[in-house]
Design a protein around this motif. Structure first.
Motif, PDB file in Angstrom:
ATOM      1  N   LYS A 231      12.059   9.857   5.549  1.00 52.76           N
ATOM      2  CA  LYS A 231      10.800   9.558   4.864  1.00 52.76           C
ATOM      3  C   LYS A 231      11.045   9.193   3.405  1.00 52.76           C
ATOM      4  CE  LYS A 231       7.720  12.369   7.732  1.00 52.76           C
ATOM      5  NZ  LYS A 231       6.786  13.524   7.752  1.00 52.76           N
ATOM      6  N   ARG A 232      11.996   9.907   2.800  1.00 57.97           N
ATOM      7  CA  ARG A 232      12.298   9.615   1.398  1.00 57.97           C
ATOM      8  C   ARG A 232      12.849   8.199   1.249  1.00 57.97           C
ATOM      9  NH1 ARG A 232      16.868  10.330  -1.869  1.00 57.97           N
ATOM     10  NH2 ARG A 232      17.994  11.236  -0.128  1.00 57.97           N
ATOM     11  N   GLU A 233      13.711   7.795   2.188  1.00 59.08           N
ATOM     12  CA  GLU A 233      14.272   6.448   2.135  1.00 59.08           C
ATOM     13  C   GLU A 233      13.188   5.393   2.357  1.00 59.08           C
ATOM     14  OE1 GLU A 233      17.208   5.582   1.221  1.00 59.08           O
ATOM     15  OE2 GLU A 233      17.817   7.669   0.934  1.00 59.08           O
ATOM     16  N   GLU A 234      12.255   5.709   3.266  1.00 55.00           N
ATOM     17  CA  GLU A 234      11.156   4.772   3.514  1.00 55.00           C
ATOM     18  C   GLU A 234      10.299   4.607   2.256  1.00 55.00           C
ATOM     19  OE1 GLU A 234       9.014   6.250   6.835  1.00 55.00           O
ATOM     20  OE2 GLU A 234      10.472   5.545   8.330  1.00 55.00           O
ATOM     21  N   LYS A 235      10.036   5.730   1.584  1.00 57.80           N
ATOM     22  CA  LYS A 235       9.242   5.666   0.355  1.00 57.80           C
ATOM     23  C   LYS A 235       9.974   4.892  -0.730  1.00 57.80           C
ATOM     24  CE  LYS A 235       6.757  10.001   1.194  1.00 57.80           C
ATOM     25  NZ  LYS A 235       6.590  11.406   0.768  1.00 57.80           N
ATOM     26  N   ARG A 236      11.278   5.115  -0.811  1.00 62.55           N
ATOM     27  CA  ARG A 236      12.065   4.379  -1.799  1.00 62.55           C
ATOM     28  C   ARG A 236      12.047   2.883  -1.516  1.00 62.55           C
ATOM     29  NH1 ARG A 236      17.621   7.779  -3.062  1.00 62.55           N
ATOM     30  NH2 ARG A 236      16.665   9.380  -4.392  1.00 62.55           N
ATOM     31  N   GLU A 237      12.145   2.543  -0.224  1.00 58.80           N
ATOM     32  CA  GLU A 237      12.120   1.132   0.146  1.00 58.80           C
ATOM     33  C   GLU A 237      10.758   0.518  -0.168  1.00 58.80           C
ATOM     34  OE1 GLU A 237      13.452  -2.518   1.586  1.00 58.80           O
ATOM     35  OE2 GLU A 237      14.509  -0.688   0.970  1.00 58.80           O
ATOM     36  N   LEU A 238       9.698   1.294   0.105  1.00 57.45           N
ATOM     37  CA  LEU A 238       8.353   0.819  -0.208  1.00 57.45           C
ATOM     38  C   LEU A 238       8.185   0.625  -1.711  1.00 57.45           C
ATOM     39  CD1 LEU A 238       5.460   0.191   0.742  1.00 57.45           C
ATOM     40  CD2 LEU A 238       4.947   2.633   0.520  1.00 57.45           C
ATOM     41  N   LEU A 239       8.705   1.572  -2.471  1.00 52.31           N
ATOM     42  CA  LEU A 239       8.627   1.476  -3.925  1.00 52.31           C
ATOM     43  C   LEU A 239       9.421   0.267  -4.429  1.00 52.31           C
ATOM     44  CD1 LEU A 239       7.745   2.727  -6.623  1.00 52.31           C
ATOM     45  CD2 LEU A 239       9.819   4.107  -6.567  1.00 52.31           C
ATOM     46  N   ARG A 240      10.591   0.040  -3.817  1.00 51.97           N
ATOM     47  CA  ARG A 240      11.406  -1.106  -4.225  1.00 51.97           C
ATOM     48  C   ARG A 240      10.681  -2.420  -3.962  1.00 51.97           C
ATOM     49  NH1 ARG A 240      14.395  -4.900  -2.344  1.00 51.97           N
ATOM     50  NH2 ARG A 240      13.922  -4.340  -0.185  1.00 51.97           N
ATOM     51  N   LYS A 241      10.025  -2.488  -2.795  1.00 52.79           N
ATOM     52  CA  LYS A 241       9.286  -3.703  -2.459  1.00 52.79           C
ATOM     53  C   LYS A 241       8.114  -3.920  -3.416  1.00 52.79           C
ATOM     54  CE  LYS A 241      10.433  -3.832   2.463  1.00 52.79           C
ATOM     55  NZ  LYS A 241       9.916  -3.745   3.852  1.00 52.79           N
ATOM     56  N   LYS A 242       7.448  -2.805  -3.777  1.00 51.95           N
ATOM     57  CA  LYS A 242       6.336  -2.918  -4.726  1.00 51.95           C
ATOM     58  C   LYS A 242       6.834  -3.409  -6.082  1.00 51.95           C
ATOM     59  CE  LYS A 242       3.124   0.487  -2.793  1.00 51.95           C
ATOM     60  NZ  LYS A 242       2.399   1.761  -3.029  1.00 51.95           N
ATOM     61  N   LYS A 243       7.968  -2.854  -6.502  1.00 53.98           N
ATOM     62  CA  LYS A 243       8.548  -3.290  -7.776  1.00 53.98           C
ATOM     63  C   LYS A 243       8.913  -4.768  -7.725  1.00 53.98           C
ATOM     64  CE  LYS A 243      10.610   1.073  -9.307  1.00 53.98           C
ATOM     65  NZ  LYS A 243      11.901   1.758  -9.592  1.00 53.98           N
ATOM     66  N   GLU A 244       9.514  -5.170  -6.595  1.00 59.01           N
ATOM     67  CA  GLU A 244       9.924  -6.566  -6.440  1.00 59.01           C
ATOM     68  C   GLU A 244       8.711  -7.488  -6.431  1.00 59.01           C
ATOM     69  OE1 GLU A 244      12.428  -9.793  -6.051  1.00 59.01           O
ATOM     70  OE2 GLU A 244      12.887  -7.698  -6.536  1.00 59.01           O
ATOM     71  N   ALA A 245       7.654  -7.044  -5.736  1.00 54.20           N
ATOM     72  CA  ALA A 245       6.434  -7.853  -5.692  1.00 54.20           C
ATOM     73  C   ALA A 245       5.808  -7.962  -7.077  1.00 54.20           C
ATOM     74  CB  ALA A 245       5.443  -7.231  -4.705  1.00 54.20           C
ATOM     75  N   LEU A 246       5.818  -6.856  -7.819  1.00 60.09           N
ATOM     76  CA  LEU A 246       5.261  -6.857  -9.170  1.00 60.09           C
ATOM     77  C   LEU A 246       6.078  -7.759 -10.091  1.00 60.09           C
ATOM     78  CD1 LEU A 246       3.169  -5.676 -11.122  1.00 60.09           C
ATOM     79  CD2 LEU A 246       4.748  -3.783 -11.543  1.00 60.09           C
ATOM     80  N   ARG A 247       7.400  -7.680  -9.939  1.00 58.82           N
ATOM     81  CA  ARG A 247       8.262  -8.534 -10.763  1.00 58.82           C
ATOM     82  C   ARG A 247       8.031 -10.007 -10.455  1.00 58.82           C
ATOM     83  NH1 ARG A 247      12.578 -11.366 -10.265  1.00 58.82           N
ATOM     84  NH2 ARG A 247      12.779 -10.824  -8.052  1.00 58.82           N
TER      85      ARG A 247
END
Length: 265
Positions: A231-247
């Protein structure tokens, strides 16, 4: 009246002195005895190895929790409130698991207590039985332990019966080994009755169930740990995607603004 009082004191003093002169006292060094009992050293080594293994497991889990805390502290500024709460909940769950695992290993009825009871206590009982036998045979009134908290300002070596205790244990071991071999030969030619077979099967089943239950608990803890990691890895991946989308969004906005500026010029 005064003469009667003095007479009583004198009689008590003489009585105590006479009693003390007739008391037979000896002492032992329990640490020395146990260090010279091979079974105790072997049992203690087995216990120590298990303790080291359990400590490593707990330390590993504790370090993992510290990593989670550090990650949260570093990412907190860019996380949403929901993600922060989820991570805090994950850390709390891991801390609860660590406490449960520590209790499973070192609690009042944990693995360490049971293993010590299984390995060490029979040997300690053997030592105490040897001491009691010697004390009864030699008619000792008191046997002190030199290695205990009892303060012995002086001890005469001739009253030390530690080697006698070791000799008694060795003799008992030889007798027990002979009896065990004799019993093995006897049992080899003797068929177990149905009742004995049933009792033996129940005992083996109970031991197997106890081991199985403990393994199940450990397996459940491990599965839960893996699930939390997933779950932690999934959240990290989701956060990474959000960061990438924001960037990417910011880059697109920047390009669009630059294009507008060029058109205006």
């Amino acid at each position: 009246m005064r003469k009667i009082f003095l007479s009583i004191v004198l009689l008590l003093t003489v009585s105590i002195s006479w009693s003390q002169r007739n008391q037979i006292i000896a002492y032992i060094d329990m640490e020395y005895i146990l260090e010279n009992v091979p079974e105790y050293l072997e049992a203690q080594n087995t216990l120590d190895e298990k303790v080291v293994k359990w400590r490593k497991t707990l330390d590993k889990e504790a370090r993992f929790i510290e990593v989670l805390k550090s990650d949260l502290a570093n990412e907190k500024a860019i996380l949403t409130k929901d993600l922060i709460e989820e991570k805090e909940e994950e850390i709390a769950l891991k801390q609860d698991e660590l406490r449960r695992l520590e209790s499973l290993y070192f609690g009042p009825n944990g693995d360490m207590f049971l293993l010590r009871k299984q390995l060490v206590k029979p040997i300690q009982d053997q030592v105490y039985n040897a001491i009691q036998g010697i004390a009864a045979r030699k008619k000792y009134d008191f046997v002190f332990d030199k290695s205990s908290e009892l303060v012995m300002l002086y001890s005469n070596k001739k009253y030390d019966i530690s080697d006698l205790v070791l000799a008694t244990i060795d003799r008992t071991r030889l007798i027990d080994n002979k009896n065990a071999k004799r019993e093995e030969k006897k049992n080899a030619t003797k068929e177990l009755t149905p009742q004995q077979k049933q009792a033996l099967a129940k005992k083996e089943a109970a031991v197997e169930k106890q081991l199985s239950d403990r393994e199940a608990k450990k397996k459940a803890l491990e599965e839960r740990r893996k699930e939390l990691i997933r779950k932690r890895e999934e959240k990290r991946e989701l956060l990474r995607k959000k960061k990438e989308a924001l960037r990417k969004k910011k880059e697109d906005q920047k390009k669009e603004q630059e294009k507008k500026d060029e058109n205006n010029n």
